[in-house]
Design an enzyme around this catalytic site. Structure first.
Site, mmCIF file in Angstrom:
data_model
loop_
_atom_site.group_PDB
_atom_site.id
_atom_site.type_symbol
_atom_site.label_atom_id
_atom_site.label_comp_id
_atom_site.label_asym_id
_atom_site.label_seq_id
_atom_site.Cartn_x
_atom_site.Cartn_y
_atom_site.Cartn_z
ATOM 1 N N CYS A 140 0.833 -1.203 0.000
ATOM 2 C CA CYS A 140 0.000 0.000 0.000
ATOM 3 C C CYS A 140 0.870 1.257 0.000
ATOM 4 C CB CYS A 140 -0.911 0.011 1.218
ATOM 5 S SG CYS A 140 -1.991 -1.439 1.329
ATOM 6 N N CYS A 164 -7.640 5.750 21.988
ATOM 7 C CA CYS A 164 -6.507 6.398 22.651
ATOM 8 C C CYS A 164 -6.212 7.785 22.085
ATOM 9 C CB CYS A 164 -5.261 5.514 22.575
ATOM 10 S SG CYS A 164 -4.688 5.128 20.906
ATOM 11 N N CYS A 196 -3.831 12.648 18.358
ATOM 12 C CA CYS A 196 -2.694 11.732 18.431
ATOM 13 C C CYS A 196 -1.369 12.480 18.296
ATOM 14 C CB CYS A 196 -2.800 10.675 17.344
ATOM 15 S SG CYS A 196 -1.505 9.410 17.434
ATOM 16 N N TYR A 250 0.482 4.164 1.189
ATOM 17 C CA TYR A 250 0.529 4.978 2.401
ATOM 18 C C TYR A 250 1.001 4.219 3.635
ATOM 19 C CZ TYR A 250 -4.188 2.925 2.621
ATOM 20 O OH TYR A 250 -5.266 2.067 2.610
ATOM 21 N N CYS A 251 1.423 2.974 3.498
ATOM 22 C CA CYS A 251 1.788 2.171 4.667
ATOM 23 C C CYS A 251 2.986 2.767 5.402
ATOM 24 C CB CYS A 251 2.115 0.739 4.258
ATOM 25 S SG CYS A 251 2.543 -0.323 5.659
ATOM 26 N N CYS A 310 -8.596 26.390 23.728
ATOM 27 C CA CYS A 310 -9.620 25.854 22.828
ATOM 28 C C CYS A 310 -10.781 25.236 23.608
ATOM 29 C CB CYS A 310 -9.009 24.802 21.905
ATOM 30 S SG CYS A 310 -10.195 24.102 20.725
ATOM 31 N N ASP A 351 2.304 1.435 18.260
ATOM 32 C CA ASP A 351 2.740 0.950 16.950
ATOM 33 C C ASP A 351 3.161 2.086 16.026
ATOM 34 O OD1 ASP A 351 -0.016 1.619 16.919
ATOM 35 O OD2 ASP A 351 -0.357 0.442 15.114
#
Length: 387
Positions: free
Chosen positions: A20, A256, A331, A22-23, A321, A278
């Site tokens: 892929c 998360c 993230c 975008y991996c 904000c 990961d």
């Protein structure tokens, strides 16, 4: 002291039978010896034995990759044997994220028998999925993946559609949503893609979705979801919407990305190396190896605590904000991707657009949730609120 409740396991490391565009994980092969990367039975048994001894009454194990089916079905049959052997009556939730290429009816029967939750990577209709999800020889993977997704649904396997949102797919919110529904994939998780351009590290790669486009996508998905929700039948589940709702209900989000801190699970590589996330499998962040160290010790190590607290160090734009409570800055991996972001979250605009759009309904729904909870006069599981 944090409890060991979740592991994300990569038994075949970064190895994959797709290529892929975008991996982000395929480059992790450089961290290990050349050749195939496979978890040994000894490491598998040690891992599960530790988990069962060191966790509470419930634990979730997510089998991921790379591509976890490369291990072969006998590996996971052995994993279940070890879970039963060392489980001591504990509840184990097995999740399995796959690109779907190698699935067979035997795999499906196994998943069904042992209640695996399967996430299948399916980006939507053929023209969207095949735009970036290619085999190593440059062919599209949609024909096989979509066929196997239908097979899982037909077999009664609990299955989620794991859908990446790129610069291309972000333009097709309704088409993707309706396609998944037509496939019987009523549980949907949308994953926005942003990676650094390898040739120009000061900017995002061309396939990355901008904050604005992802924001429009989320708003369109919310409207489609709300239309189905209002009907009261065949309600779809969209992970981001439900995860944000948890925040409106005053609960910790199951995602998360929306938590105050990172560091809520451990990543187990094929050789037993342990990492905090990961997206951060890096030599300097290695916590140890389960064949020499205890999982709970690594989860509660100073290195893990330091990593987890990085999420609380919000960019200045986040501090005043009004939406900070709901996203906690998003993230960490998305905060330093593009010079134009100036260290802010790449998807800040998307979160703001979505929250502005969905806020009135989510507030009303949260109020309804608390009324029901009060009437029940007992613990009320928010995850069942959408049924």
């Amino acid at each position: 002291m944090k409890n060991l409740n979740a592991l994300l396991v990569k038994p075949a490391g970064p190895d994959c039978n797709l290529n892929c565009t975008y991996c982000f994980y395929i480059d992790k092969a450089s961290l290990f010896e050349p050749g195939n990367h496979r978890m040994s039975e000894e490491t598998l048994e040690n891992m599960i034995s530790q988990v069962m001894k060191q966790t509470g009454n419930e634990v979730s194990i997510a089998w991921q990759g790379g591509e976890p089916t490369l291990m072969g079905l006998p590996f996971y049959k052995k994993a279940v044997e070890f879970e039963i052997k060392y489980g001591q009556g504990k509840t184990v939730g097995n999740g399995f994220q796959t690109n779907g290429l190698l699935l067979t009816e035997e795999w499906a029967d196994f998943f069904k028998k042992y209640n695996f939750l399967v996430g299948i990577s399916l980006d939507g209709p053929k023209h969207i999925h095949d735009h970036y999800r290619m085999t190593p020889n440059g062919k599209g993977s949609w024909d096989i993946v979509s066929k196997n997704a239908r097979m899982l649904v037909r077999k009664g396997v609990e299955v989620n559609a794991m859908t990446t949102i790129t610069d291309y797919s972000a333009d097709y919110a309704k088409e993707i949503y309706e396609f998944h529904k037509s496939m019987g994939l009523s549980f949907m998780q949308f994953i926005p893609i942003v990676e650094t351009d390898k040739n120009h590290p000061e900017r995002s790669a061309g396939f990355s979705v901008s904050g604005e486009k992802y924001g429009r996508f989320l708003c369109q998905i919310f409207d489609l979801w709300l239309e189905d929700y209002a009907k009261g039948t065949n309600t779809t589940s969209v992970r981001h919407i439900e995860s944000v709702f948890y925040r409106y209900a005053g609960l910790q989000s199951p995602e998360c990305t929306l938590m105050r801190e990172c560091g809520v699970y451990l990543v187990v590589e094929h050789n037993g190396n342990i990492y905090p996330c990961d997206f951060f499998v890096r030599p300097e962040l290695k916590l140890g190896n389960l064949n020499q160290d205890r999982l709970t010790d690594m989860l509660n190590s100073e290195k893990m605590k330091t990593f987890g607290m990085k999420k609380t160090q919000l960019p200045e734009i986040c501090l005043p904000c009004k939406w900070k409570f709901y996203c906690h800055g998003g993230c960490v991996k998305d905060r330093v991707r593009d010079q134009r972001d100036a260290g802010n979250n790449h998807f800040c605009t998307a979160y703001k657009m979505f929250l502005e759009h969905a806020d009135p309904f989510l507030r009303a729904m949260a109020a309804d949730y608390h009324r029901q909870k009060s009437q029940e006069n007992k613990t009320f599981d928010a995850s069942g609120f959408f049924g």
